[in-house]
Write a protein that holds these residues in place. Sequence first.
Motif, PDB file in Angstrom:
ATOM      1  N   GLN B   2     -54.939 -36.986 100.203  1.00 51.59           N
ATOM      2  CA  GLN B   2     -55.113 -35.753 100.925  1.00 51.59           C
ATOM      3  C   GLN B   2     -55.679 -36.030 102.306  1.00 51.59           C
ATOM      4  OE1 GLN B   2     -57.452 -34.060  97.803  1.00 51.59           O
ATOM      5  NE2 GLN B   2     -55.860 -32.676  97.163  1.00 51.59           N
ATOM      6  N   GLN B   3     -55.167 -35.323 103.286  1.00 52.92           N
ATOM      7  CA  GLN B   3     -55.608 -35.485 104.652  1.00 52.92           C
ATOM      8  C   GLN B   3     -56.924 -34.763 104.878  1.00 52.92           C
ATOM      9  OE1 GLN B   3     -55.520 -36.673 107.594  1.00 52.92           O
ATOM     10  NE2 GLN B   3     -54.963 -35.246 109.191  1.00 52.92           N
ATOM     11  N   ASN B  22     -66.424 -26.100 105.222  1.00 53.49           N
ATOM     12  CA  ASN B  22     -65.962 -27.028 106.242  1.00 53.49           C
ATOM     13  C   ASN B  22     -64.805 -27.871 105.739  1.00 53.49           C
ATOM     14  OD1 ASN B  22     -68.272 -26.527 108.161  1.00 53.49           O
ATOM     15  ND2 ASN B  22     -69.398 -27.253 106.366  1.00 53.49           N
ATOM     16  N   CYS B  23     -64.020 -28.325 106.692  1.00 51.23           N
ATOM     17  CA  CYS B  23     -62.882 -29.176 106.393  1.00 51.23           C
ATOM     18  C   CYS B  23     -62.889 -30.340 107.371  1.00 51.23           C
ATOM     19  CB  CYS B  23     -61.593 -28.369 106.535  1.00 51.23           C
ATOM     20  SG  CYS B  23     -60.078 -29.342 106.448  1.00 51.23           S
ATOM     21  N   SER B  24     -62.839 -31.550 106.845  1.00 59.28           N
ATOM     22  CA  SER B  24     -62.735 -32.718 107.717  1.00 59.28           C
ATOM     23  C   SER B  24     -61.403 -33.403 107.441  1.00 59.28           C
ATOM     24  CB  SER B  24     -63.900 -33.683 107.461  1.00 59.28           C
ATOM     25  OG  SER B  24     -63.902 -34.107 106.117  1.00 59.28           O
ATOM     26  N   TYR B  25     -60.826 -33.979 108.477  1.00 55.94           N
ATOM     27  CA  TYR B  25     -59.537 -34.648 108.327  1.00 55.94           C
ATOM     28  C   TYR B  25     -59.570 -35.992 109.020  1.00 55.94           C
ATOM     29  CZ  TYR B  25     -58.911 -32.471 112.941  1.00 55.94           C
ATOM     30  OH  TYR B  25     -59.070 -32.060 114.233  1.00 55.94           O
ATOM     31  N   LYS B  26     -58.535 -36.804 108.775  1.00 55.29           N
ATOM     32  CA  LYS B  26     -58.625 -38.209 109.173  1.00 55.29           C
ATOM     33  C   LYS B  26     -57.878 -38.561 110.450  1.00 55.29           C
ATOM     34  CE  LYS B  26     -58.911 -39.323 104.271  1.00 55.29           C
ATOM     35  NZ  LYS B  26     -58.150 -39.807 103.087  1.00 55.29           N
ATOM     36  N   THR B  27     -56.719 -37.953 110.673  1.00 57.07           N
ATOM     37  CA  THR B  27     -55.912 -38.351 111.833  1.00 57.07           C
ATOM     38  C   THR B  27     -55.572 -37.134 112.685  1.00 57.07           C
ATOM     39  OG1 THR B  27     -53.930 -38.201 110.473  1.00 57.07           O
ATOM     40  CG2 THR B  27     -54.940 -40.359 110.677  1.00 57.07           C
ATOM     41  N   LYS B  69     -64.451 -34.172 116.499  1.00 62.62           N
ATOM     42  CA  LYS B  69     -65.110 -34.522 115.236  1.00 62.62           C
ATOM     43  C   LYS B  69     -64.138 -34.484 114.061  1.00 62.62           C
ATOM     44  CE  LYS B  69     -69.676 -32.832 116.619  1.00 62.62           C
ATOM     45  NZ  LYS B  69     -70.772 -31.854 116.341  1.00 62.62           N
ATOM     46  N   LYS B  70     -62.897 -34.099 114.341  1.00 64.34           N
ATOM     47  CA  LYS B  70     -61.884 -33.975 113.291  1.00 64.34           C
ATOM     48  C   LYS B  70     -62.409 -33.073 112.167  1.00 64.34           C
ATOM     49  CE  LYS B  70     -59.237 -38.211 114.043  1.00 64.34           C
ATOM     50  NZ  LYS B  70     -59.859 -38.584 115.323  1.00 64.34           N
ATOM     51  N   SER B  71     -62.832 -31.880 112.540  1.00 61.72           N
ATOM     52  CA  SER B  71     -63.368 -30.973 111.541  1.00 61.72           C
ATOM     53  C   SER B  71     -63.096 -29.523 111.921  1.00 61.72           C
ATOM     54  CB  SER B  71     -64.869 -31.190 111.360  1.00 61.72           C
ATOM     55  OG  SER B  71     -65.566 -30.790 112.522  1.00 61.72           O
ATOM     56  N   SER B  72     -63.099 -28.679 110.894  1.00 62.31           N
ATOM     57  CA  SER B  72     -62.901 -27.249 111.073  1.00 62.31           C
ATOM     58  C   SER B  72     -63.846 -26.527 110.130  1.00 62.31           C
ATOM     59  CB  SER B  72     -61.451 -26.872 110.750  1.00 62.31           C
ATOM     60  OG  SER B  72     -61.265 -25.467 110.763  1.00 62.31           O
ATOM     61  N   THR B  91     -53.418 -29.349 106.824  1.00 58.66           N
ATOM     62  CA  THR B  91     -53.175 -29.889 108.149  1.00 58.66           C
ATOM     63  C   THR B  91     -51.732 -30.351 108.308  1.00 58.66           C
ATOM     64  OG1 THR B  91     -53.951 -32.046 107.382  1.00 58.66           O
ATOM     65  CG2 THR B  91     -55.544 -30.657 108.522  1.00 58.66           C
ATOM     66  N   ALA B  92     -51.258 -30.251 109.532  1.00 50.62           N
ATOM     67  CA  ALA B  92     -49.976 -30.815 109.925  1.00 50.62           C
ATOM     68  C   ALA B  92     -50.297 -31.894 110.942  1.00 50.62           C
ATOM     69  CB  ALA B  92     -49.096 -29.739 110.545  1.00 50.62           C
ATOM     70  N   LEU B  93     -49.925 -33.129 110.633  1.00 48.28           N
ATOM     71  CA  LEU B  93     -50.220 -34.230 111.536  1.00 48.28           C
ATOM     72  C   LEU B  93     -49.432 -34.082 112.828  1.00 48.28           C
ATOM     73  CD1 LEU B  93     -50.223 -37.233 109.040  1.00 48.28           C
ATOM     74  CD2 LEU B  93     -52.114 -35.738 109.716  1.00 48.28           C
TER      75      LEU B  93
END
Lengths: 119, 111
Positions: B2-3, B22-27, B69-72, B91-93
Motif C-alpha cells: 500500500q502506498q 492522517n495519511c502518509s505516503y511514500k512517493t 512531508k508526503k502527508s495529508s 493516492t495516484a502516483l
Amino acid sequence: KAGVTQTPRYLIKTRGQQVTLSCSPISGHRSVSWYQQTPGQGLQFLFEYFSETQRNKGNFPGRFSGRQFSNSRSEMNVSTLELGDSALYLCASSTETGLAGGPGLYEQYFGPGTRLTVT
Amino acid sequence: SQQGEEDPQALSIQEGENATMNCSYKTSINNLQWYRQNSGRGLVHLILIRSNEREKHSGRLRVTLDTSKKSSSLLITASRAADTASYFCATALSNDYKLSFGAGTTVTVRA
C-alpha cells in the motif's frame, strides 16, 4: 441517475471453480475499475477498462481477467478459485473522457460490491 | 503493497467533537483522495486534492496536503453518529494512473 450496480451481491463457490461478476457503471461513464477488498490486504486495484480496452492493471495473477462491452458494462472473471480469493469485489466508474489516464485521476463512484466466498 | 498509511488505525469520539486522521505516503503523487466506507452506503468519495493544492473543504470536511512531508490530513468537524465509518486515503502516483488505498482509519462516533 442510477448508481453503479453489481450482480450478484453474494456468491458462494467451491475451490477450483470459476466465477463471473458483473458491473453496470453510471450512465455516461466510460471508465470501469475493479478492486478486491480483504481484511488482510485491504483494498487492492485489479484493473481498469476504458472504451473496451484494459488501460491499467494491478498486480494480480492471470486467473483474474476482465472485459468491457460497448455499452461500458464490465465483467470480471476469476478462474480456478482459491480460498484466498474470498473477498468483497468492488466495481467503480468515473466520468473521465480522455484516452490516457486512469482511476487515480478522477473521483470514483463505487458499487455495493459482490461478496465472494470460496469454500 | 500500500502506498498510503493512515494514522490512527482507530478513533473513538463523542458526538459534536472533531476527528482528525492522517495519511502518509511514500512517493510523489498526482493527487490524493479520501473515501468513506460504512455498511449502509458502501465506499463513497469525499474529496480529491491535487498535488498543487494545499487545502480543500467540503461541508464539515477539511483536507490538507503537504507534499514536502508526503502527508495529508482529514478533519471532520462537529461529528455526528452518521460519521461512524472507515476512512481511506487513496493516492495516484505522479507516473501512474492506478489508485492505491491505505489500510484505513475506523472512526466511531458515540452518542
